[in-house]
Design a protein around this motif. Structure first.
Motif, short mmCIF file in Angstrom:
data_model
loop_
_atom_site.label_atom_id
_atom_site.label_comp_id
_atom_site.label_asym_id
_atom_site.label_seq_id
_atom_site.Cartn_x
_atom_site.Cartn_y
_atom_site.Cartn_z
N VAL A 487 -18.92 -27.45 52.45
CA VAL A 487 -19.43 -26.16 52.95
C VAL A 487 -19.42 -25.09 51.86
O VAL A 487 -20.00 -24.02 52.01
N GLU A 488 -18.74 -25.36 50.75
CA GLU A 488 -18.69 -24.39 49.66
C GLU A 488 -18.40 -25.15 48.39
O GLU A 488 -17.65 -26.13 48.41
N GLN A 489 -18.97 -24.72 47.26
CA GLN A 489 -18.62 -25.37 46.02
C GLN A 489 -18.58 -24.36 44.88
O GLN A 489 -19.31 -23.36 44.90
N THR A 490 -17.72 -24.61 43.92
CA THR A 490 -17.57 -23.75 42.75
C THR A 490 -17.64 -24.64 41.51
O THR A 490 -16.76 -25.49 41.32
N VAL A 504 -14.60 -28.01 45.68
CA VAL A 504 -15.31 -27.88 46.96
C VAL A 504 -14.37 -27.48 48.09
O VAL A 504 -13.16 -27.68 48.01
N GLU A 505 -14.97 -26.90 49.12
CA GLU A 505 -14.30 -26.71 50.41
C GLU A 505 -15.09 -27.54 51.41
O GLU A 505 -16.32 -27.62 51.31
N GLU A 539 -10.58 -31.40 48.36
CA GLU A 539 -10.10 -30.08 47.91
C GLU A 539 -8.91 -30.16 46.96
O GLU A 539 -8.51 -29.15 46.39
N GLN A 554 -23.25 -28.80 48.03
CA GLN A 554 -23.09 -28.14 49.32
C GLN A 554 -24.01 -28.79 50.35
O GLN A 554 -25.16 -29.08 50.07
N LYS A 610 -27.76 -22.98 45.54
CA LYS A 610 -26.44 -22.50 45.99
C LYS A 610 -25.37 -22.61 44.91
O LYS A 610 -24.22 -22.79 45.20
N THR A 612 -22.59 -21.68 42.63
CA THR A 612 -21.68 -20.56 42.48
C THR A 612 -20.76 -20.85 41.30
O THR A 612 -20.70 -21.96 40.81
N LYS A 614 -16.93 -20.00 39.18
CA LYS A 614 -15.53 -19.63 39.35
C LYS A 614 -14.86 -19.66 37.99
O LYS A 614 -15.26 -20.41 37.12
#
Ligand SMILES: [Zn+2]
Length: 618
Positions: A487-490, A504-505, A539, A554, A610, A612, A614
Motif C-alpha cells: 500500500v506504500e513504498q519508499t 514497503v508497507e 516490512e 505499490q 507512485k 516516493t 525516503k
C-alpha cells in the motif's frame, strides 16, 4: 607538488595525514608518497591515494594525548609484533603462524571455510580439550570469535591471533577448554586487510551483508556459524571512523574518542529477554570490571548519526539496532549471546598497537572465562530458548507474535570524550538512542509456515545458508492464506550496499490461492524461524523485499503467503540439488503466467506514477 598533499587537512588540531608516517615497505618498491591507488579499491577514507599492503595511517595523536594511552608491560610474539615490523600481519604471515601453532598444539584443528573475492583463504580454528571434533554429548558451550571483518582494524585481528596462541599453547587454554569449545575466524576480510580498507574487495561491507548474503565471505561465515551454532558469539572491531569527526566542533581543538574498549550486546527484541539481560548483567559487566581493573577505560558502544552541534552543545548518539544485516544480530537469532567488541585505534597506524591488542585480548579472555565459569547456565538457557522456538512454531497462537520492527528509545545521557586541547576527559550531554530500551513498532502473529511460488529458489538458497530447512509441496493445493498487498513504498535514493532499497508497507487479508506442486514451504517449527520471518515479512528492515530479491511495487500482491492453520502441509524437504520446477507446463502454470503478466504491467504503472523517496537508512 604531489597531488597527495592536497589531502592534508587539519581537523581539531590533529594533523590528518594522507601518507603513512612511517616508511613502510611497499611490495611495489615505491616510496609511500609515490604509491598510486590500487585499482577499484577504497582504502581508509582519509587516505584516498595510498596503497601500502597491510598498512595505513591517517592520523598522528598529539603527544599529550598519546601519553594517556601507554603500552602495557606485555611482550607479544604474534607476527604483528616481530622486531622491526612496520606494517601489519600479512595473510601469508598469519597462515604460517597458524600452521606452526597447529603443529605445536594438541588442542587445535584448522579448516579453510572458503575464499575471499580475490581468492585468499579464510581459516577457521577449532579449539577443543582433546583437539578433536566438538563433542555435542558433552554439552559444553561453544564460544565463537571473528575478527578483522573490516580490513583496516588490525588490532582486532592481532588480538584474535594472541587468543589463538594462548588457547593452543598456554595453561589458560587447558583450563578454559575443560569447560568450553572455542572457534576463531581471525580474518574474515583478507582482501580488505591487504588493501587496508574497511570494505571487501568489491566494496560492500561484510558486516552489513548477513541477510542479503551477496558476498562469498559472508556466505562462508554463515554456513560455518550454522554448523557450530555457538552459544556465545563475539565480533571484534576497532572503532574510529566517525568517532574523531563527530566532535570536530567541540572546544578549541575538537574532541576525540576516549574509551579503550566499547561493548554492545545483540539487541534484536525477538531474542528472549533473559538472554539479553544476562548478556549485560553477567558477560559485559564482568568484561568491564576486568578491563577497568587492568587500567583500561570502557563504555557501551555507540555510533554517531549526526555531528556535535556547538549551539546546543549536544550530539545524537546511537546504540544501533537489532537489524539482522549485522553479524551481531544475525547470530543473536540462533538464538545466542552475541557481542560487538570495539577497540580504540583504527586510524593511527601502529601507535598504541600493544595497548590496543592487549585490551582487546583481555576482553576476549573475560568472555571466555565467564562462559567457562557459567557453562551449565549458558548452555541450558540457550538450549531451552531454541527448543521453545521450535515449540512455538507448531501451533498458531494469536498472542504469540514476532517483532518485525522496533524503534530506539530516546534518553538523555552524557558521553565521555577527550578535549583534545587539554587532554581532559569531559562529559558532553547527548540525545542517546537506546536499543536496549527499544520498543516494538510492528508485530505479527507467528504463522505456521510461509509459502512462496516454486520460482523463488533464490530465496530458498539464501535461507538455507541460515540453516533453514526448506520443503516443497508434493501436490498442487488450494489454500486459504494471508496475502500482503503493497500500500506504500519508499525507494532508496542511493545504492546501499549494492542495492536500491524498497521499503514497503502492506495490508494483509485472507484469500484463497492455488499453490502448484513444488511451491516452497518454510515451516516455523525450526530454530531458524526468526530469520525466516525477518527475511520474508515485507516490512522488516532487511527483508528480501527491501533488497529487491522479491521485486514489488505499490498495489502488488507480494508472492509470499502466511499459512495460519495448524495442520502440517503435504511437503517434503528439498536440498540445493533437488529440482522443484515442474517438468511440463500445467494449466495452473498458465494461469500463474497470465497473472504474472498482469501484475508486471500493474507494477510498471505503479512504479512510474507512485515513486516516493525516503532518506537513506544505514
Ligand atoms: Zn569494524
Amino acid at each position: 607538488m604531489s597531488k597527495l598533499k592536497n589531502y592534508s587537512i587539519l581537523i581539531g588540531g590533529l594533523l590528518l595525514m594522507t601518507t603513512p608516517v612511517q616508511a613502510t615497505s611497499s611490495s611495489d618498491g615505491l616510496s609511500p608518497a609515490e604509491t598510486p591507488p590500487a585499482a577499484g579499491q577504497k582504502p581508509d577514507a582519509t587516505i584516498p591515494f595510498s596503497y601500502q599492503p597491510y598498512f595505513g595511517q591517517s592520523m598522528e595523536q598529539p603527544d599529550h594525548i598519546k601519553s594517556l594511552y601507554p603500552d602495557p608491560d606485555v611482550a607479544f610474539t604474534t607476527p604483528g609484533f616481530a622486531p622491526d615490523k612496520e606494517n601489519f600481519t600479512t595473510t601469508e604471515e598469519m597462515m604460517s603462524f597458524l600452521h606452526e601453532l597447529d603443529t605445536e598444539s594438541d588442542r587445535l584443528q584448522i579448516e579453510n571455510i572458503g575464499f575471499s573475492q580475490e581468492n585468499r583463504e579464510i581459516p577457521l580454528l577449532i579449539f577443543t580439550e582433546d583437539g578433536g571434533a566438538i563433542d555435542e554429548t558433552k554439552n559444553k558451550p561453544t564460544v565463537w570469535l571473528e575478527a578483522q571483518v573490516h580490513g583496516s582494524e588490525p588490532g582486532a585481528g592481532e588480538a584474535a591471533l594472541v587468543a589463538a596462541q594462548k588457547l593452543a599453547l598456554e595453561e589458560i587454554g587447558d583450563e578454559l577448554l575443560a569447560n568450553i569449545n572455542v572457534i576463531i575466524i581471525p580474518r574474515v576480510n583478507p582482501d580488505g586487510s591487504h588493501y587496508f580498507q574497511f570494505g571487501s574487495a568489491r566494496g560492500p561491507w561484510i558486516n552489513r551483508d548477513h541477510m542479503k548474503l551477496d558476498l562469498p565471505e559472508t556466505k562462508a561465515m554463515n554456513k560455518a556459524l550454522q554448523r557450530f551454532k555457538p552459544e556465545v558469539v563475539l565480533t571484534s572491531h576497532e572503532y574510529g571512523h566517525r568517532n574523531w569527526d563527530a566532535f570536530k566542533e567541540f572546544g578549541n581543538e575538537g574532541g576525540g574518542p576516549y574509551h579503550d574498549i566499547l561493548l554492545a550486546k545483540g539487541y534484536n527484541l525477538n531474542v528472549p529477554e533473559e538472554i539479553r539481560q544476562m548478556a549485560d548483567d553477567l558477560l559485559i559487566q564482568n568484561a568491564f570490571d576486568q578491563l577497568e581493573d587492568a587500567g583500561y577505560s570502557t563504555d557501551t558502544y555507540v555510533s554517531f548519526p549526526e555531528d556535535y552541534d556547538p549551539d546546543t552543545e549536544t550530539i545524537t548518539v546511537s546504540e544501533g539496532n537489532g537489524s539482522p544485516r549485522f553479524e551481531k544480530e544475525i547470530a543473536a537469532l540462533l538464538p545466542s549471546f552475541t557481542f560487538l567488541l570495539e577497540g580504540r585505534g583504527d586510524r593511527f597506524g601502529r601507535e598504541s598497537f600493544a595497548r590496543r591488542v592487549h585490551s582487546h585480548y583481555l576482553t576476549i579472555e573475560s568472555f571466555l572465562q565467564t562462559t567457562a565459569e557459567h557453562s551449565d547456565d549458558i548452555s541450558s538457557m540457550i538450549h531451552d530458548a531454541r527448543e521453545q522456538l521450535v515449540e512455538n512454531g507448531k501451533t498458531v497462537d494469536p498472542s504469540d507474535t514476532i517483532i518485525i520492527r522496533s524503534e530506539a528509545t530516546e534518553l538523555d545521557r552524557p558521553l565521555e570524550i577527550l578535549d583534545i586541547e587539554t587532554g581532559d576527559v569531559v562529559e558532553v550531554p547527548t540525545t542517546y538512542l537506546s536499543a536496549t530500551e527499544a520498543l516494538p513498532t510492528l508485530e505479527r502473529v507467528r504463522p505456521r509456515a510461509y509459502l512462496l511460488p516454486p520460482s523463488h529458489q533464490h530465496i530458498a538458497d539464501k535461507l538455507r545458508i541460515h540453516g533453514v530447512e526448506v520443503k516443497a509441496l508434493n501436490e498442487p493445493v488450494e489454500l486459504a492464506v494471508e496475502r500482503y498487498e503493497v500500500v506504500e513504498q519508499t525507494i532508496g535514493e542511493q545504492v546501499q550496499e549494492g542495492h536500491i532499497t524498497n521499503h514497503v508497507e502492506t495490508e494483509i487479508e485472507t484469500a484463497t490461492r492455488i499453490f502448484p506442486a513444488g511451491s516452497l514451504v518454510f515451516e516455523m517449527d525450526q530454530t531458524a524461524a526468526t530469520v525466516i520471518a525477518l527475511a520474508l515479512e515485507p516490512e522488516s528492515e532487511d527483508s528480501y523485499v527491501t533488497y529487491n530479491f522479491i521485486p514489488v511495487n505499490q498495489g502488488d500482491e507480494i508472492p509470499v503467503y502466511r499459512y495460519m492453520e495448524n495442520d502440517r502441509l503435504d511437503a517434503s524437504p528439498i536440498s540445493d540439488e533437488t529440482s522443484t520446477q515442474p517438468e511440463e507446463a500445467s494449466p495452473i502454470s498458465l494461469v500463474v503466467l497470465i497473472g504474472s503478466i498482469g501484475v508486471a504491467l500493474a507494477s510498471i504503472t505503479a512504479f512510474l506514477f507512485k515513486r516516493t523517496r525516503k532518506r537513506q537508512q544505514l
